[in-house]
Design an enzyme around this catalytic site. Structure first.
Site, PDB file in Angstrom:
ATOM      1  N   ALA A 123       0.853  -1.192   0.000  1.00 11.88           N
ATOM      2  CA  ALA A 123       0.000   0.000   0.000  1.00 11.88           C
ATOM      3  C   ALA A 123       0.884   1.236   0.000  1.00 11.88           C
ATOM      4  CB  ALA A 123      -0.916   0.002   1.220  1.00 11.88           C
ATOM      5  N   GLY A 130       0.281   9.707  -6.233  1.00 18.83           N
ATOM      6  CA  GLY A 130       0.476   8.546  -7.088  1.00 18.83           C
ATOM      7  C   GLY A 130       1.925   8.506  -7.530  1.00 18.83           C
ATOM      8  N   TRP A 155      -5.606   2.201  -4.992  1.00 20.79           N
ATOM      9  CA  TRP A 155      -4.998   1.407  -6.074  1.00 20.79           C
ATOM     10  C   TRP A 155      -4.113   0.292  -5.510  1.00 20.79           C
ATOM     11  CZ3 TRP A 155      -8.101   2.689  -9.559  1.00 20.79           C
ATOM     12  CH2 TRP A 155      -8.420   4.020  -9.815  1.00 20.79           C
ATOM     13  N   GLU A 239      11.054  -4.263  -9.452  1.00 25.39           N
ATOM     14  CA  GLU A 239       9.657  -3.972  -9.777  1.00 25.39           C
ATOM     15  C   GLU A 239       9.484  -3.673 -11.260  1.00 25.39           C
ATOM     16  OE1 GLU A 239       6.069  -0.792  -8.716  1.00 25.39           O
ATOM     17  OE2 GLU A 239       7.998  -0.630  -7.716  1.00 25.39           O
ATOM     18  N   ARG A 240      10.341  -2.833 -11.820  1.00 29.81           N
ATOM     19  CA  ARG A 240      10.193  -2.459 -13.224  1.00 29.81           C
ATOM     20  C   ARG A 240      10.470  -3.627 -14.152  1.00 29.81           C
ATOM     21  NH1 ARG A 240      13.125   3.311 -12.000  1.00 29.81           N
ATOM     22  NH2 ARG A 240      11.279   4.273 -11.057  1.00 29.81           N
ATOM     23  N   GLY A 338     -10.312  -6.607 -36.784  1.00 28.53           N
ATOM     24  CA  GLY A 338     -11.598  -5.984 -37.043  1.00 28.53           C
ATOM     25  C   GLY A 338     -12.518  -6.088 -35.846  1.00 28.53           C
TER      26      GLY A 338
END
Length: 383
Positions: A123, A130, A155, A239-240, A338
């Protein structure tokens, strides 16, 4: 890229497992409540039994002791297979934080738990914080022999599935300060904590967290008091790369699916894949995917050579390239299919949704570009 025999065996094993367990749309639908749940506890338990969830964790905590490269290979393959193990991403990121900064008791609890299938969450984000992590205002105040937490987080991925939440809260200073942030281990059932789901296009993935006089003991602190910012920065390489690997697999899946489609879909009495405009678009997408793959694994190899070295440029480039490539591939693939690419009859619409949001979470593409630019000495301070 050249893989070792062990790495090739890992890829083959994961690919074979996914082919058997989630190889059809019907299998995935059955495991995910019709596609509404991004995580299947049943499938997750089976992967835990195979030792894959602890692949990159130390052997002393029931892990496999593998490196970043092996973890990226696992993530790419499971994402390519669309395996519903959404709880793994946050769990392995959280485990890495405890591995670096946790006490022996915390390491045993969290790392061993992740290896056997326990889900963890982190968290950090707030309604007003953010990308600007330093602006956190959720506060943990020292009281008696512990802390009392008040504030809101948002989030928070997988909090509704997690046994514990790694909370980043302010213990000193004011919003905007990098100093004064502290990490805490919070049981998901802690009194004073309320988890409330946020509806998204991806189903039940993220949550709001509300802390109201939530009492934590002093030994809930992870690492050093007021030094949470440095601890956060230490985990960005991993993390990345984790997010980049997942989107690499997503891009490859979107590409595989659209290639199969254009080989079989006929218009004007011929497969649409025979038209030059389609062939050339797919050639460009294949090239972009391979560029992303080389960047991801080159960075993973650098992490394996020096796990404690910060690689802000390389890891941000990998995350930026892989997520933007996945978005482009999925959107182009949807267009080439499509109207069918837009229907829930095919997987492409889900690949589009997951690839688009990947350019937002874990540091938006704009943030990654800022980080990369700063490594070249470019910033607004030049004015």
């Amino acid at each position: 890229m050249e893989w070792s025999d062990e790495q090739r065996s890992l890829v083959e094993a994961v690919r074979d497992f996914c082919r058997r367990e989630v190889g059809t749309r019907e299998q995935r639908q059955n495991l995910t409540n019709g596609g509404r749940e991004p995580h299947s506890p049943e499938l997750y338990r089976r992967m835990a039994d195979l030792g894959w969830l602890g692949l990159s964790l130390p052997e002393e905590f029931d892990g496999g002791g593998a490196g970043m490269t092996e973890l990226c290979l696992f993530l790419e393959e499971t994402a390519r297979a669309m395996a519903p193990i959404g709880g793994f991403t946050t769990s392995i990121i959280v485990a890495a934080t405890y591995q670096r900064f946790g006490t022996p008791a915390q390491k045993k609890l969290i790392l061993s738990g992740v290896a056997r299938g326990v889900i963890e969450a982190v968290a950090m984000s707030e309604p007003e914080a953010g990308s600007d992590v330093a602006n956190l205002s959720c506060r943990a105040e020292r009281r008696d022999d512990g802390y009392v937490v008040n504030g809101q987080k948002t989030w928070c991925s997988n909090a509704h599935l997690a046994e514990h939440i790694l909370l980043v809260a302010r213990t000193s200073g004011r919003a905007g300060d990098h100093h004064g942030l502290t990490m805490f281990l919070v049981p998901a059932t802690a009194p004073g904590l309320t988890v409330s789901g946020i509806d998204t296009m991806g189903g039940r993935e993220v949550n709001d967290l509300y802390f109201t006089d939530c009492v934590l003991p002093a030994d809930a602190v992870v690492g050093e008091v007021d030094n949470g910012w440095r601890q956060l920065m230490a985990g960005l390489n991993m993390e990345r790369l984790i997010l980049a690997s997942i989107m690499l697999g997503t891009a490859q899946r979107a590409f595989d699916d659209v290639v199969e489609y254009v080989k079989n879909r006929r218009q004007f009495r011929r497969p649409i894949g025979s038209f030059q405009v389609i062939r050339h678009r797919l050639a460009d997408l294949a090239t972009e995917i391979e560029c992303a793959r080389l960047l991801v694994y080159d960075t993973a190899a650098a992490v394996d050579r020096s796990p404690d070295t910060m690689l802000p440029r390389e890891s941000s480039m990998a995350k930026l390239k892989a997520t933007e490539t996945a978005r482009r591939v999925a959107l182009d693939a949807m267009q080439m299919m499509g109207g069918y690419g837009y229907t829930t009859e095919f997987d492409m619409e889900r690949l589009v949704r997951s690839s688009i949001v990947s350019t937002v979470y874990g540091g938006a593409s704009e943030i990654q570009r800022e980080i990369i630019a700063k490594t070249y000495g470019l910033s607004d301070r030049m004015l």
